[in-house]
Design a protein around this motif. Structure first.
Motif, PDB file in Angstrom:
ATOM      1  N   UNK A 282       0.881  -1.074  -0.113  1.00 35.25           N
ATOM      2  CA  UNK A 282       0.046   0.195  -0.129  1.00 35.25           C
ATOM      3  C   UNK A 282       0.807   1.326   0.001  1.00 35.25           C
ATOM      4  N   UNK A 283       2.062   1.204   0.508  1.00 32.99           N
ATOM      5  CA  UNK A 283       2.879   2.185   0.502  1.00 32.99           C
ATOM      6  C   UNK A 283       3.594   2.912  -0.616  1.00 32.99           C
TER       7      UNK A 283
ATOM      8  N   UNK B  10       2.930 -15.741  -5.446  1.00 29.48           N
ATOM      9  CA  UNK B  10       1.502 -15.231  -6.090  1.00 29.48           C
ATOM     10  C   UNK B  10       1.360 -13.801  -5.776  1.00 29.48           C
ATOM     11  N   UNK B  11       0.528 -13.257  -6.587  1.00 29.98           N
ATOM     12  CA  UNK B  11       0.271 -11.831  -6.677  1.00 29.98           C
ATOM     13  C   UNK B  11      -1.504 -11.782  -6.409  1.00 29.98           C
ATOM     14  N   UNK B  12      -1.734 -11.039  -5.491  1.00 23.58           N
ATOM     15  CA  UNK B  12      -3.253 -10.616  -5.106  1.00 23.58           C
ATOM     16  C   UNK B  12      -3.680  -9.048  -5.205  1.00 23.58           C
TER      17      UNK B  12
ATOM     18  N   UNK C  21      -3.314  -3.313  -4.754  1.00 23.00           N
ATOM     19  CA  UNK C  21      -4.408  -3.209  -5.269  1.00 23.00           C
ATOM     20  C   UNK C  21      -4.412  -2.043  -6.449  1.00 23.00           C
ATOM     21  N   UNK C  22      -5.390  -1.854  -7.259  1.00 27.28           N
ATOM     22  CA  UNK C  22      -5.296  -0.921  -8.138  1.00 27.28           C
ATOM     23  C   UNK C  22      -5.155   0.358  -7.929  1.00 27.28           C
ATOM     24  N   UNK C  23      -5.972   0.680  -6.701  1.00 23.60           N
ATOM     25  CA  UNK C  23      -5.829   2.129  -6.321  1.00 23.60           C
ATOM     26  C   UNK C  23      -4.549   2.527  -5.429  1.00 23.60           C
ATOM     27  N   UNK C  24      -3.834   1.637  -5.237  1.00 24.92           N
ATOM     28  CA  UNK C  24      -2.506   1.843  -4.300  1.00 24.92           C
ATOM     29  C   UNK C  24      -1.430   2.647  -5.390  1.00 24.92           C
ATOM     30  N   UNK C  25      -1.355   4.101  -5.173  1.00 24.55           N
ATOM     31  CA  UNK C  25      -0.440   4.725  -5.875  1.00 24.55           C
ATOM     32  C   UNK C  25      -1.196   5.010  -7.343  1.00 24.55           C
ATOM     33  N   UNK C  26      -2.523   4.679  -7.225  1.00 22.54           N
ATOM     34  CA  UNK C  26      -3.065   5.059  -8.711  1.00 22.54           C
ATOM     35  C   UNK C  26      -2.770   4.184  -9.804  1.00 22.54           C
ATOM     36  N   UNK C  27      -2.548   2.898  -9.612  1.00 23.68           N
ATOM     37  CA  UNK C  27      -1.885   1.942 -10.461  1.00 23.68           C
ATOM     38  C   UNK C  27      -0.520   1.814 -10.409  1.00 23.68           C
ATOM     39  N   UNK C  28       0.125   2.484  -9.557  1.00 20.34           N
ATOM     40  CA  UNK C  28       1.755   2.574  -9.604  1.00 20.34           C
ATOM     41  C   UNK C  28       2.257   1.387  -8.843  1.00 20.34           C
ATOM     42  N   UNK C  29       1.365   1.090  -7.749  1.00 23.59           N
ATOM     43  CA  UNK C  29       1.752  -0.077  -7.103  1.00 23.59           C
ATOM     44  C   UNK C  29       2.003  -1.214  -7.907  1.00 23.59           C
TER      45      UNK C  29
ATOM     46  N   UNK D 288     -12.793  -7.647  -3.977  1.00 21.50           N
ATOM     47  CA  UNK D 288     -13.321  -6.380  -4.145  1.00 21.50           C
ATOM     48  C   UNK D 288     -13.064  -5.693  -2.823  1.00 21.50           C
ATOM     49  N   UNK D 289     -12.369  -4.507  -3.228  1.00 19.18           N
ATOM     50  CA  UNK D 289     -11.819  -3.433  -2.226  1.00 19.18           C
ATOM     51  C   UNK D 289     -12.817  -3.275  -1.040  1.00 19.18           C
ATOM     52  N   UNK D 290     -13.676  -2.653  -1.285  1.00 21.09           N
ATOM     53  CA  UNK D 290     -14.994  -2.143  -0.456  1.00 21.09           C
ATOM     54  C   UNK D 290     -16.226  -2.367  -1.002  1.00 21.09           C
ATOM     55  N   UNK D 291     -17.272  -2.432  -0.055  1.00 22.92           N
ATOM     56  CA  UNK D 291     -18.561  -2.592  -0.653  1.00 22.92           C
ATOM     57  C   UNK D 291     -18.762  -1.202  -1.684  1.00 22.92           C
ATOM     58  N   UNK D 292     -19.554  -1.460  -2.742  1.00 20.34           N
ATOM     59  CA  UNK D 292     -19.874  -0.231  -3.628  1.00 20.34           C
ATOM     60  C   UNK D 292     -20.706   0.662  -2.886  1.00 20.34           C
ATOM     61  N   UNK D 293     -20.715   1.911  -3.492  1.00 24.05           N
ATOM     62  CA  UNK D 293     -21.658   2.752  -3.091  1.00 24.05           C
ATOM     63  C   UNK D 293     -22.211   3.474  -4.430  1.00 24.05           C
ATOM     64  N   UNK D 294     -22.169   2.834  -5.604  1.00 26.37           N
ATOM     65  CA  UNK D 294     -22.656   3.420  -6.956  1.00 26.37           C
ATOM     66  C   UNK D 294     -23.958   2.954  -7.221  1.00 26.37           C
ATOM     67  N   UNK D 295     -24.559   2.147  -6.383  1.00 25.23           N
ATOM     68  CA  UNK D 295     -25.955   1.442  -6.593  1.00 25.23           C
ATOM     69  C   UNK D 295     -25.860  -0.024  -6.979  1.00 25.23           C
ATOM     70  N   UNK D 296     -24.411  -0.534  -7.022  1.00 23.89           N
ATOM     71  CA  UNK D 296     -24.394  -2.034  -7.318  1.00 23.89           C
ATOM     72  C   UNK D 296     -24.500  -2.639  -5.901  1.00 23.89           C
ATOM     73  N   UNK D 297     -25.240  -3.925  -5.986  1.00 22.64           N
ATOM     74  CA  UNK D 297     -25.391  -4.652  -4.946  1.00 22.64           C
ATOM     75  C   UNK D 297     -24.175  -5.566  -4.836  1.00 22.64           C
ATOM     76  N   UNK D 298     -24.333  -6.396  -3.481  1.00 18.34           N
ATOM     77  CA  UNK D 298     -23.221  -7.288  -3.283  1.00 18.34           C
ATOM     78  C   UNK D 298     -23.245  -8.306  -4.386  1.00 18.34           C
TER      79      UNK D 298
END
Length: 326
Positions: free
Chosen positions: A11-12, A75-77, A49-57, A123-133
């Motif tokens: 993450x860093x 392995x890569x998660x 994660x994709x969002x770490x460093x906005x793709x840079x990680x 899935x990083x966090x529950x969605x808040x764009x209207x998509x259900x689990x």
């Protein structure tokens, strides 16, 4: 299980605006050296994660693995569901769960990582764009069936959300925050995972440095403004006092085993039923050596009772102080 129980978190990683806003700037060369040192030491999975460093990680992880033969690579998660605006990188990413969004994300992660299939996609966090689990979980199950990913999991989801997902198809993993300070998932999520044979990969087992044994009141006061910890209740006032008292209480246990207090903190999370592995971050190779022993450290019943008593005595954090079965 040894090294398999400890994974390296990234993450860093990333000198860009988003990463710096969270943890302070980080040099790519240090990140690559840390990853390679961890692999040499036997760590065989890396969490990003994709969002770490906005793709840079993901790109840095790929660079670190590029010269390693495929048969020897860890392995890569990685994770999806956090989508940023490239034009406004400092803005908070959106929590998106729409199927077409996730499909775009997986293709981008595959490209950045330089792989044909992702070992574990969460899935990083529950969605808040209207998509259900159900919406985004079915998408991950479809990606698994198509061979884009080997395993699918959820990160930062509740037991209720896990139940909804499980009705569609098995949840391979849960990735929650868990430490001797932040113990909330010990009440419902860990028992759920143990019951459903869902692997648990906990993150921040040393609570962002508080339980390393190297933290102090002075160090907390000196944290720069661009470090999120400088604004956290865990790192100021009464919360900091209680947390440092708990960290101090880990020292006798560490001394008995000849390891660092941080290794004890990680081993404590691994002692809970249902916990499969723990993700530990590092900015350089030296930091890795401090927690490596945790994967093979078996805390005794007396050790665990001593830590439980310290949690209760100091009042640090919240959540169950020990597994319900005890």
């Amino acid at each position: 299980m040894g090294h398999r129980r400890r994974g390296l978190g990234s993450i860093t990683v990333g000198p860009d605006e988003q990463a710096s806003a969270a943890w302070g700037a980080q040099d790519d060369a240090d990140s690559i050296a840390a990853i390679r040192h961890a692999i040499t030491a036997g760590v065989n999975w890396i969490d990003t994660a994709a969002v770490y460093g906005l793709g840079h990680s993901e790109e840095v992880v790929a660079a670190a693995l590029r010269d390693i033969p495929e048969s020897e690579r860890p392995y890569v998660f990685t994770k999806c569901g956090m989508v940023w605006d490239p034009a406004n990188p400092a803005e908070e990413p959106a929590r998106a769960g729409a199927p077409d969004s996730i499909r775009r994300e997986v293709e981008q992660s595959l490209r950045r990582l330089g792989v044909e299939r992702i070992d574990l996609y969460q899935m990083h966090w529950p969605a808040d764009d209207g998509a259900s689990v159900e919406d985004y979980w079915q998408t991950l199950l479809d990606l698994k069936a198509e061979g884009k990913i080997r395993a699918a999991g959820l990160s930062n989801h509740s037991a209720e959300q896990l139940t909804l997902a499980e009705k569609l198809g098995h949840v391979d993993t849960l990735q929650p925050p868990f430490s001797a300070i932040r113990r909330g998932v010990g009440a419902a999520e860990l028992p759920w995972c143990a019951e459903h044979n869902t692997g648990v990969i906990v993150y921040s087992p040393m609570q962002a440095g508080l339980l390393t044994g190297a933290f102090s009141t002075e160090r907390a006061a000196a944290l720069p403004a661009d470090d999120w910890r400088s604004r956290s209740a865990d790192f100021t006032g009464a919360g900091l006092t209680a947390n440092l008292a708990l960290a101090q209480a880990l020292r006798p246990v560490a001394q008995r085993h000849g390891v660092s207090p941080g290794a004890v903190a990680v081993a404590w999370t691994l002692s809970w039923p249902g916990v499969t592995g723990a993700i530990v971050g590092a900015r350089n190779p030296a930091q890795i050596d401090g927690w490596l022993p945790a994967g093979s450290l078996e805390l005794t019943a007396a050790d665990l009772a001593e830590i439980t008593a310290a949690i209760q005595r100091t009042g640090a954090g919240s959540g169950p102080a020990q597994p319900e079965a005890l």
